[in-house]
Scaffold this motif. Structure first.
Motif, short mmCIF file in Angstrom:
data_model
loop_
_atom_site.label_atom_id
_atom_site.label_comp_id
_atom_site.label_asym_id
_atom_site.label_seq_id
_atom_site.Cartn_x
_atom_site.Cartn_y
_atom_site.Cartn_z
N LEU A 11 0.86 -1.18 0.00
CA LEU A 11 0.00 0.00 0.00
C LEU A 11 0.89 1.23 0.00
N ASN A 58 0.66 5.45 0.32
CA ASN A 58 -0.11 6.67 0.60
C ASN A 58 0.69 7.86 0.10
N VAL A 68 -4.32 6.68 -2.33
CA VAL A 68 -3.90 5.36 -1.85
C VAL A 68 -3.84 4.41 -3.03
N LYS A 77 -2.70 0.41 -4.31
CA LYS A 77 -2.51 -0.95 -3.79
C LYS A 77 -1.99 -1.83 -4.91
#
Length: 109
Positions: free
Chosen positions: A68, A70, A80, A82
């Protein structure tokens, strides 16, 4: 006597274009879990492997085969992203869901 391999490298390619067939060349990613030390995720840039999500303002977490990232957004908020090497997916999950086309890659150019 043989020993099991404890290091693991997984590769995938992702296409970021919106129109199939007209997309730019794919981007390549590598999940590397060495025998000693923590796992990490890399992106291929100019023929070299560089750490994924490595800008000073970014915060990343890696657990199992999932990362992940940010990233502070201009004007506030956080973007965000992923990346998942188990499901071979890459997505921006906040502020809007945007899924990229990814697949397992066996040979990286």
């Amino acid at each position: 006597m043989s020993f099991p391999t404890l290091a693991e490298d997984l590769f995938m390619s992702c296409t970021f274009g919106f129109l199939r067939g007209l997309a730019p060349a794919p981007s390549y990613y590598k999940y590397s879990d060495p025998w000693i030390g923590p796992a990490d995720i890399y992106v291929q840039s100019s023929g070299k492997w560089e750490k994924w999500c490595s800008m000073p303002s970014q915060i990343r977490t890696i657990h199992d085969t999932v990362g992940l990232c940010n990233t502070p957004a201009r004007g506030g908020g956080i973007i965000v992203s992923k990346i998942d090497f188990n499901e071979y997916t890459y997505a921006i999950i906040k502020p809007r869901v945007k899924q990229f086309e990814c697949k397992r890659a066996l040979n990286i150019p």
